[in-house]
Design a protein around this motif. Sequence first.
Motif, PDB file in Angstrom:
ATOM      1  N   PHE A  33       0.843  -1.193   0.000  1.00  0.00           N
ATOM      2  CA  PHE A  33       0.000   0.000   0.000  1.00  0.00           C
ATOM      3  C   PHE A  33       0.882   1.249   0.000  1.00  0.00           C
ATOM      4  N   TYR A  35       0.595   5.406   0.914  1.00  0.00           N
ATOM      5  CA  TYR A  35      -0.154   6.489   1.547  1.00  0.00           C
ATOM      6  C   TYR A  35       0.707   7.749   1.512  1.00  0.00           C
ATOM      7  N   GLN A  37       1.238  11.499   3.737  1.00  0.00           N
ATOM      8  CA  GLN A  37       0.919  12.175   4.999  1.00  0.00           C
ATOM      9  C   GLN A  37       1.364  13.625   4.947  1.00  0.00           C
ATOM     10  N   LEU A  43      -3.299  11.506   6.857  1.00  0.00           N
ATOM     11  CA  LEU A  43      -2.882  10.285   6.180  1.00  0.00           C
ATOM     12  C   LEU A  43      -3.908   9.928   5.106  1.00  0.00           C
ATOM     13  N   PHE A  45      -4.799   7.553   1.608  1.00  0.00           N
ATOM     14  CA  PHE A  45      -4.512   6.391   0.773  1.00  0.00           C
ATOM     15  C   PHE A  45      -4.260   6.841  -0.659  1.00  0.00           C
ATOM     16  N   LEU A  91       4.364   7.166   2.500  1.00  0.00           N
ATOM     17  CA  LEU A  91       4.495   5.972   3.320  1.00  0.00           C
ATOM     18  C   LEU A  91       4.100   4.734   2.536  1.00  0.00           C
ATOM     19  N   PHE A 102       3.864  -0.385   8.364  1.00  0.00           N
ATOM     20  CA  PHE A 102       4.399   0.752   7.626  1.00  0.00           C
ATOM     21  C   PHE A 102       5.918   0.839   7.683  1.00  0.00           C
ATOM     22  N   GLY A 103       6.458   1.388   6.614  1.00  0.00           N
ATOM     23  CA  GLY A 103       7.856   1.754   6.605  1.00  0.00           C
ATOM     24  C   GLY A 103       8.050   3.128   7.222  1.00  0.00           C
ATOM     25  N   PRO A 104       9.290   3.604   7.258  1.00  0.00           N
ATOM     26  CA  PRO A 104       9.581   4.899   7.894  1.00  0.00           C
ATOM     27  C   PRO A 104       9.172   6.098   7.054  1.00  0.00           C
TER      28      PRO A 104
END
Lengths: 111, 113
Positions: A33, A35, A37, A43, A45, A91, A102-104
Motif C-alpha cells: 500500500f 499512503y 501524509q 494520512l 490512501f 508511506l 508501515f515503513g519509515p
Amino acid sequence: NAGVIQTPRHKVTGKGQEATLWCEPISGHSAVFWYRQTIVQGLEFLTYFRNQAPIDDSGMPKERFSAQMPNQSHSTLKIQSTQPQDSAVYLCASSLEGEQYFGPGTRLTVL
Amino acid sequence: QQQVRQSPQSLTVWEGETAILNCSYENSAFDYFPWYQQFPGEGPALLIAIRSVSDKKEDGRFTIFFNKREKKLSLHITDSQPGDSATYFCAASDQGGSAKLIFGEGTKLTVSS
C-alpha cells in the motif's frame, strides 16, 4: 526480521522534476500500500497492489502520479513534474493477512 | 467528507493515569479498526486492532472498546508512561483490513511525569 524498507528517506527536488520513491515490503507479504501524509490532509490512501497486481488506485492524483510493482520484492511510486503541493511524507505499508505494517516513509520536498 | 473522526485533537495526562482516545466512523461497512502509534520522524506502528464482531480487545496496557450500534470506539491506555507520548491514529477498513485504511486526524498524547 527487517520491516518495510523505503528509500530514499529524504528527497529534495526542484519544481518540474521527476521523483521516484522505492519500497521493499516485508518478505512474504502479498500486498503493498502507498499512503501520503501531510499536516493539512493527514494520512491519505493512494494505491495498492496484491500479488503484484494493481487493485485500487482511487487515491492517486490522475495526472503525474504512477505506481508499479514489477516484482514481489519492490514497488515504486513515480511523480512526474513535481509541484510544491506534492511535498509530503510518502508511506509504504505491506500486509499478509490484513494487518498493515508501515515503513519509515520518504520525506519529499519540492522547492 | 471525513469518514473517521478522532477526539480530542490533543490530550495531556499525568504519568500513571488512564488516557482515553475517541474515534467515530460513518460507514457501516467498516469492519476492521486498527490503532497506530506514530513518533516524530517515524512511520505509524500498528498498536492494536479490533474487528467488528468483537466489542473489546485488550493487549497489555492498551484496550479498545467498540460500540457498533453507535459507530464509536475508544482506545484506553492505562498506567500511562512518558514513552507513550506520541500521536495515535484510528483507522478503518471495510474488507477486514485487506483493503485501504481510512485514517482519522490523530490525537497527540502527552504524558507528563
